[in-house]
Enzyme design. Structure first.
Site, PDB file in Angstrom:
ATOM      1  N   ALA A 152      11.841  49.770  41.631  1.00  0.00           N
ATOM      2  CA  ALA A 152      11.272  49.078  40.466  1.00  0.00           C
ATOM      3  C   ALA A 152      10.738  50.124  39.499  1.00  0.00           C
ATOM      4  O   ALA A 152      10.551  51.287  39.855  1.00  0.00           O
ATOM      5  CB  ALA A 152      10.151  48.129  40.882  1.00  0.00           C
ATOM      6  N   LYS A 153      10.498  49.715  38.277  1.00  0.00           N
ATOM      7  CA  LYS A 153       9.865  50.582  37.281  1.00  0.00           C
ATOM      8  C   LYS A 153       9.352  49.697  36.146  1.00  0.00           C
ATOM      9  O   LYS A 153       9.901  48.627  35.881  1.00  0.00           O
ATOM     10  CB  LYS A 153      10.865  51.597  36.719  1.00  0.00           C
ATOM     11  CG  LYS A 153      10.209  52.876  36.216  1.00  0.00           C
ATOM     12  CD  LYS A 153       9.785  53.753  37.368  1.00  0.00           C
ATOM     13  CE  LYS A 153       9.340  55.127  36.895  1.00  0.00           C
ATOM     14  NZ  LYS A 153       9.036  56.020  38.029  1.00  0.00           N
ATOM     15  N   GLY A 154       8.307  50.156  35.501  1.00  0.00           N
ATOM     16  CA  GLY A 154       7.773  49.354  34.401  1.00  0.00           C
ATOM     17  C   GLY A 154       6.862  50.178  33.523  1.00  0.00           C
ATOM     18  O   GLY A 154       6.677  51.377  33.728  1.00  0.00           O
TER      19      GLY A 154
END
Length: 425
Positions: A114-116
């Site tokens: 994931a990444k944000g």
């Protein structure tokens, strides 16, 4: 080493998604993997876009955009950083989430990618504004995060304090203290000893192993580090303590060079004292670009992505490159280095100490039992050496680049998990 003439046409910038997909396809070509699984891995599971209202210190209100990309969770909860930066966008988050999937798999961690982040320059925020932004961002993401769903961590523009605010906001809304919702927190509230220095430490561990693999002597090895921040400084100090000669380091303002070797403990990193590196009293000052082209044994790009490109790859004089930053080498540069027989040890292996110690932190939070710094260091070295061994095996078996070998290890593990779980009808 004599460098060839540089290319005359500038290279078109490659997005993180394009790079990640290209690397996936290269690895898939070496494996008998169902095309449906490969196609699935070309795309994220989901991308969340939220609008974050912020009351500024002067009473005005401003709206910010935040993202959280979930790539693949077949091996466990989503895992990846949150960055505060003006260049954050959906495509970048998707590409970086894909890299996190590969990184967790090559380390054999029970996580997905994931990444944000938030589209904001953190330098434009006061401490109070950053806290309010973080707490509201945590609330906006609350439906899709959790210690068994998605576990954020620090990244560019965020730090342990940011994670503390994020964890507290989530915990207050859930009605119970939930330290495992994020990693990279201060140890006093469930963070792990050694977490902040772990990406740089793993770069140092892998560099030392790669030097040994090529039968070089570490105490006769010269190293240049672009980006003397948390990753670069800790990698440099690890290698310095073990006898390597760190001849050049840089920060955003410039580089310093001493052919006899720098005292890396005397040079404060950019996070400790901005401007300290370029203002340090060293025999020579260089630009960041000149540092990249120094005649050294090992070059460690540890600052930002896309610094080694088709425009400068033929001018690189290092005998080996170890990636400290995420995505510092474009596909064009990769091909040039392959043609020039310059080994490139990839980011998804070299800087994986961050997510590995995040995994240790998550375990400590679940069990409510803290580890000593000594244990963290021992466990990290064990995991890094295990991953290095698996990548070495593929490197020698398939006669591929180090990057391809790391992706082959990762893809094989992910594909096996998809095959075992099957497809929900």
């Amino acid at each position: 080493m004599t460098a060839a003439e540089p290319t005359t046409e500038p290279e078109e910038e490659e997005s993180a998604v394009e790079t990640a997909r290209r690397q996936l396809e290269r690895a898939a070509a070496h494996l008998d993997v169902d095309e449906g699984i490969v196609e699935r891995l070309r795309h994220p599971t989901s991308v969340y876009r939220v609008t974050i209202p912020l009351e500024r210190d002067d009473g005005t209100r401003e709206m910010f955009t935040g993202y959280r990309a979930h790539h693949d969770s077949v091996r466990g909860p989503y895992k990846g950083g949150l960055r505060y930066h003006p260049a954050v966008n959906e495509e970048e988050c998707v590409g970086l989430s894909m890299w996190m999937t590969w990184k967790c798999a090559v380390m054999d961690l029970p996580f997905g990618g994931a990444k944000g982040g938030v589209v904001v320059d953190p330098k434009d925020l006061s401490t109070d504004e950053k806290e309010r932004l973080t707490r509201r961002f945590a609330e906006e993401l609350r439906p899709v995060i959790g210690p068994m769903k998605d576990i954020p961590a620090p990244d560019m523009g965020t730090d342990p304090e940011t994670m503390a605010w994020f964890m507290d906001a989530y915990s207050m809304q859930e009605g119970e203290t939930t330290p495992g919702v994020v990693t990279g927190k201060p140890p006093v509230i469930g963070g792990s000893q050694g977490r902040e220095k772990s990406p740089g430490r793993s770069v140092g561990i892998i560099t030392a192993e790669a030097v040994d693999y090529y039968d070089w002597e570490l105490d006769e090895t010269t190293v240049a580090v672009q980006g003397f921040g948390s990753v670069g400084a800790n990698a440099a100090r690890y290698l310095d303590e073990r006898g390597a000669s760190i001849v050049a380091v840089s920060d955003i303002d410039g580089a310093i060079y001493d052919p006899d070797g720098l005292d890396t403990n005397d040079v404060e990193d950019h996070d400790e004292t901005p401007g300290m590196v370029s203002g340090y009293d060293a025999p020579q000052s260089l630009t960041n670009e000149e540092l990249l082209e120094l005649d050294v044994d090992v070059l460690i790009p540890a600052a930002i992505g896309n610094v080694l490109t088709g425009d400068n790859a033929r001018n690189i004089n290092a005998e080996m490159i170890v990636e400290g930053a995420n995505g510092p080498t474009t596909s064009t540069a990769d091909q040039i280095f392959e043609n020039r027989d310059i080994p490139v040890i990839p980011d998804i292996l070299a800087n994986a100490g961050g997510v590995t110690v995040s995994y240790f932190e998550w375990l400590q939070d679940i069990n409510r039992r803290a580890w000593s710094l000594e244990r963290v260091h021992e466990e990290l070295e064990t995991e890094m050496l295990r991953a290095w061994g698996a990548v070495c095996e593929e490197y020698e078996r398939n006669d591929v680049t180090w990057r391809d070998a790391a992706y082959i290890v990762a893809l094989q593990r992910i594909a096996e998990a998809h095959e075992a779980r099957g497809l929900w009808p």
